[in-house]
Design a protein around this motif. Sequence first.
Motif, PDB file in Angstrom:
ATOM      1  N   THR A  54       0.817  -1.222   0.000  1.00  0.00           N
ATOM      2  CA  THR A  54       0.000   0.000   0.000  1.00  0.00           C
ATOM      3  C   THR A  54       0.847   1.268   0.000  1.00  0.00           C
ATOM      4  O   THR A  54       0.414   2.289  -0.525  1.00  0.00           O
ATOM      5  N   SER A  55       2.038   1.215   0.579  1.00  0.00           N
ATOM      6  CA  SER A  55       2.860   2.433   0.587  1.00  0.00           C
ATOM      7  C   SER A  55       3.816   2.486  -0.602  1.00  0.00           C
ATOM      8  O   SER A  55       4.032   3.556  -1.171  1.00  0.00           O
ATOM      9  N   GLU A  56       4.364   1.351  -0.998  1.00  0.00           N
ATOM     10  CA  GLU A  56       5.390   1.382  -2.051  1.00  0.00           C
ATOM     11  C   GLU A  56       4.779   1.298  -3.454  1.00  0.00           C
ATOM     12  O   GLU A  56       5.401   1.715  -4.420  1.00  0.00           O
ATOM     13  N   VAL A  57       3.586   0.733  -3.552  1.00  0.00           N
ATOM     14  CA  VAL A  57       2.872   0.765  -4.834  1.00  0.00           C
ATOM     15  C   VAL A  57       1.660   1.696  -4.722  1.00  0.00           C
ATOM     16  O   VAL A  57       1.481   2.591  -5.535  1.00  0.00           O
ATOM     17  N   GLY A  58       0.858   1.496  -3.704  1.00  0.00           N
ATOM     18  CA  GLY A  58      -0.329   2.353  -3.545  1.00  0.00           C
ATOM     19  C   GLY A  58      -1.440   1.937  -4.499  1.00  0.00           C
ATOM     20  O   GLY A  58      -1.560   0.760  -4.854  1.00  0.00           O
ATOM     21  N   PRO A  59      -2.265   2.883  -4.950  1.00  0.00           N
ATOM     22  CA  PRO A  59      -3.368   2.551  -5.859  1.00  0.00           C
ATOM     23  C   PRO A  59      -2.816   1.909  -7.130  1.00  0.00           C
ATOM     24  O   PRO A  59      -1.764   2.326  -7.618  1.00  0.00           O
ATOM     25  N   THR A 287      -5.665   3.118  -1.498  1.00  0.00           N
ATOM     26  CA  THR A 287      -4.435   2.360  -1.740  1.00  0.00           C
ATOM     27  C   THR A 287      -4.723   0.860  -1.781  1.00  0.00           C
ATOM     28  O   THR A 287      -3.790   0.053  -1.753  1.00  0.00           O
ATOM     29  N   THR A 430      -7.542   2.325   2.959  1.00  0.00           N
ATOM     30  CA  THR A 430      -6.119   2.541   3.263  1.00  0.00           C
ATOM     31  C   THR A 430      -5.704   1.688   4.460  1.00  0.00           C
ATOM     32  O   THR A 430      -6.556   1.194   5.206  1.00  0.00           O
TER      33      THR A 430
END
Lengths: 467, 467
Positions: A54-59, A287, A430
Motif C-alpha cells: 500500500t505504501s510502495e505501490v499504492g493505488p 491504496t 487505506t
Amino acid sequence: MRNPLFSFMVILALLSSCFNVGAQSPAIQDDVVARLQSAALSSDLAWDLLASLTSEVGPRMAGSEADARAVGWAVDKMHSLGFDRVWTEPVSFPRWLRNHESARVLSPYPQGLAVTALGGSPSTNGPLDGEVIRFDSVKELESAASDDVRGKIVFLSQRMRKTAEGKGYGETVVNRSRGPFIAAQKGALALLIRSVGTDSDRLPHTGMMSGSEPGDRVPSAALSNPDADNLLLMLGHSEPVRVLLDLDVGFDGEATSYNVVGEFDGSEDRGPRVLLGAHLDSWDLGTGAIDDGAGVALVLAAAKMVADLPERPRHGTHVVLYANEEQGVYGGKAYAKQHQDDLGSYLVGAESDLGADRINRFKARVSPAAEPVIDSLASHLGKLGIEYEAGELAGGGADVGQMRKLGMPVIDLNQDASRYFDLHHTANDTLDKVNVENFRQNLAAWVTMLYVTANSPVAFGPVEKSE
Amino acid sequence: MRNPLFSFMVILALLSSCFNVGAQSPAIQDDVVARLQSAALSSDLAWDLLASLTSEVGPRMAGSEADARAVGWAVDKMHSLGFDRVWTEPVSFPRWLRNHESARVLSPYPQGLAVTALGGSPSTNGPLDGEVIRFDSVKELESAASDDVRGKIVFLSQRMRKTAEGKGYGETVVNRSRGPFIAAQKGALALLIRSVGTDSDRLPHTGMMSGSEPGDRVPSAALSNPDADNLLLMLGHSEPVRVLLDLDVGFDGEATSYNVVGEFDGSEDRGPRVLLGAHLDSWDLGTGAIDDGAGVALVLAAAKMVADLPERPRHGTHVVLYANEEQGVYGGKAYAKQHQDDLGSYLVGAESDLGADRINRFKARVSPAAEPVIDSLASHLGKLGIEYEAGELAGGGADVGQMRKLGMPVIDLNQDASRYFDLHHTANDTLDKVNVENFRQNLAAWVTMLYVTANSPVAFGPVEKSE
C-alpha cells in the motif's frame, strides 16, 4: 443428473480415504496447527507485506503504470519469500481511464457535490448540465415513462443497508451495474447513483457498471451518501434542481497485465496443490488495503509460513494474484480458461477478498469423502472463533470461483463484513483501516486452512460444475 | 488588583438581588422551564433551520458569493421567525481564495496524496517539488538547523489525540498556526502538516494559519491522517521522498460581509438583553453543519421558542450571527469594537460553536450576586444531564469572548467534543453527522439557559476584563 465420472471419482476418493495412505497422526497434526496458529497470532509478516504494497505501490488500477509496478512488486516479493517457482501469465482487457471528475448543483442551491465516475462510464465530453429526476432504484426507473426521463439527469437514491454478511450489496449494486444502461434506454443525459456503500463520508464509492449489459450507457457517477442526502433535501422543494456533471473518463484501447503465480512444493514431489487466490489490482481512489491488498498479503504470508515448517505438508501451495478483478474478473476468467483442462492439479481452492476484519465463518464445497477433513478443519478454526456453516456451499470468490464453476472444490473463509462496505472502492481504503489483531486472526485462519487441506489424505473433489 | 468601579457595581448587584424586584415565583419558573425543555426535546425547529442552511446555502466561506447568500438566508430567516428587529453590520477582511490543490509523491513510490491548503497560504505559483524532511512538531522544527531544512518540503507528523473536551486541539494546532512561518524562517520550500484532526478519513482538515505571526509564510497544506501515515511509511526507507505540491490559493483584495443581528424584546421594554452568538461563515470543504450551522440553528431556535412563550421573560434576546470567524474572528472583533461602550446593554452572553453532540457541562463567569441564578440554572440543566463546573470560568467562545474580554459576563454550554475534531474543517462536516436526539438536547439546554438568564432578577455583571 449426476455425472457418471463424478460418481466414479467419489468412490475412488472414498476408497483412498479408507486406506488413508501416509496420513499424519491426528495428534501430530493438532500440534503443528496449534503452533502455526500461535505463530500467526503474533506474526507481522502479513502486515509488513500489506504495508509494503500500500505504501510502495499504492493505488494500482488495472492497466495503469502503477498496475505494472504492482506486478513487479508481486514477482519480487514471491522471490524474496523463497517461492519455489514464480511466473506471470498475461491478461488483456479494455483500458479504462479516470482523468477528471466533478459535479455541482447549478440551481437553485449552488454548491459542489462529491462524485466519482463509475468504472466503464463514457466521458461527458466537457461539462454537461441538466435537470435532476429522482427514482428510488433501477427497478423504479425501469417502469418510468421515457418522456419523463428524456434529456434529464437520473438520480437513483436507494441506500444500501448494513449487515454483517454484506447482504445489502447485492440488493443495491444493480443500480450501479444496470442503471447506466436503463437510463440510456430511457433517453437520459446522465446517471447519478447514491454510492453503494454503508458509510457517511464524503468519499463516493466507485465500481464497475456491468460489462455484459447490451446497448448504450450514459455517463454515470456515484454521489457520496452525504451528498445524496443533500440532493434529496434540495429535491424536496418545488423548484427544479439543475446539476452540472463533468466526467473526463472512458475506455482507451487495450491493456495487458498479468496474473502472478508462485508455488511452494509440498513434501510429496507431485500431485495436486492448494490454490490460494487474491487480486492484485485495486481501484484508483484508495491504496487498496482492504480490497484486496489484505488478501494478497494473507495468501502470501500463509503460503510462506506453511512452507517454512520443519516438515512441509504433503501437497504444495499454488498462489495466484489475479489481474484486473475490479473491472470484470478478467484475471480469474483468463486463468480458468487457460487451466480448464488442468483441474486435477488443484486439491482445493480458496480466495481472500472481503477485507481484513475477523473471520467468523467458513463454508466448503467438497466431495463427501472430504467431510472428515472439513470436520477436522472446523475443529481447528473453532479455536479462532470461526463457525462452520455446514448447510451452505462455498462459492470460491470472484476469481477462484471461475475454477469452481468448472468443478474445482473450494473453501470460503469469510470476514465479518459489517465495516467492509464503509470503505470498499473509496479513497478511504487505506492501511489504517486494518486492525492488526484482526489481521493476525485472519492469518491464523489461513495457515490453519492451508495446512489442514495440504495435508489431507483424501481428495476434496471433484464437485459438480455450477454456475 | 480590583477595579474600584467593579467593586462598587458588585455591591449594587448584591443590593438589587436582596430586593429581588419583580421576580417570578420559583414554582412558576420551574414550570415554564419544564415545559420549554419538554417542547425542545421533541422540536424539529433547530433541525429544520440547520437542514435549510446546509442544503440551501451549503459551504459559505467568508467573502465568497455563498457567504453573501448566507447573509441573505439569515436575514430572511430572522424575519420569518418573527424577530422584532433585524439588521446587519459590515465586517471587512482580506479575501482568501482556494482554486485548486493537489499533491503527489513523485519518487520513489509515485501516488497521490489527499491535501488541503491551510487558510492564509500563499500559492505555489504552479507545481513545486522538493524532498521531504520530517519533524514531529513545530517545536522540533524550531530547533532544526536551517542548513538541513533549506530548499526542502517540511512535514510535521504530530498526531492530535482524542479527548472528550477536545484538549488535543490546543496541543497540535500550533503546527498549523505557526508552522508556515517557522518553515519560512528556516528557508523551507513549503510545509505539509498532518491534519489537526482525530479521524482516519482521507479528508484533510483545513484551518487558518496565524494572522498575527510576523514574517513570511511558505505555501502550506494539511495531509489527511491516512496520507500522513503513508508518507511516514515511505520515509521509513532509505531513499529520499520527493513530493509535488500544487496550491492555487491566496489572498485577493478585501471583502465585506456582515454580522447579522436580530432581537426579540422581553416583557420589560428597556434594559439589557441576553446575547446569543454563533458564526455564520464556514470553511468551504463541507456544508458547515457542525461548524457552525448547528450553533446558528440553536441560537435562532432557542430565541424563537422563548419569544413564543405566552409570557416572555423580562429581558430581551439579542442574537448575533457573526461574519468570518474561521479566518481570524473578524466578526467577533468588529462587533466588540463597535459595541465596546455599550456593555450595559448585555445581561450575559453565550456562544455555540462546538458542534451538536450532547451538552454535558457548563461554566459561568458572572458576578457573585448572580450565583443564585447560576445555581438555579445548574439545577434545571442537571435534568438534561449537564454538570455545572463551578470551579472553572467560562470563556464565551471565539466571537462572544471578544465582549467577555471587555467585561461582559458569559456562560459556556459545552458539548461532548469527542467526535468534533473528526469532522472539524473537513468535507465531512455535513448534516448527516448531527444526531437528531442530541441536537434536541442541545436546544433544550439553550432554551433553559436563555429563559433562566433572561428572567433573572439580578445582573450577571460586571466581571473583570480579561484576556
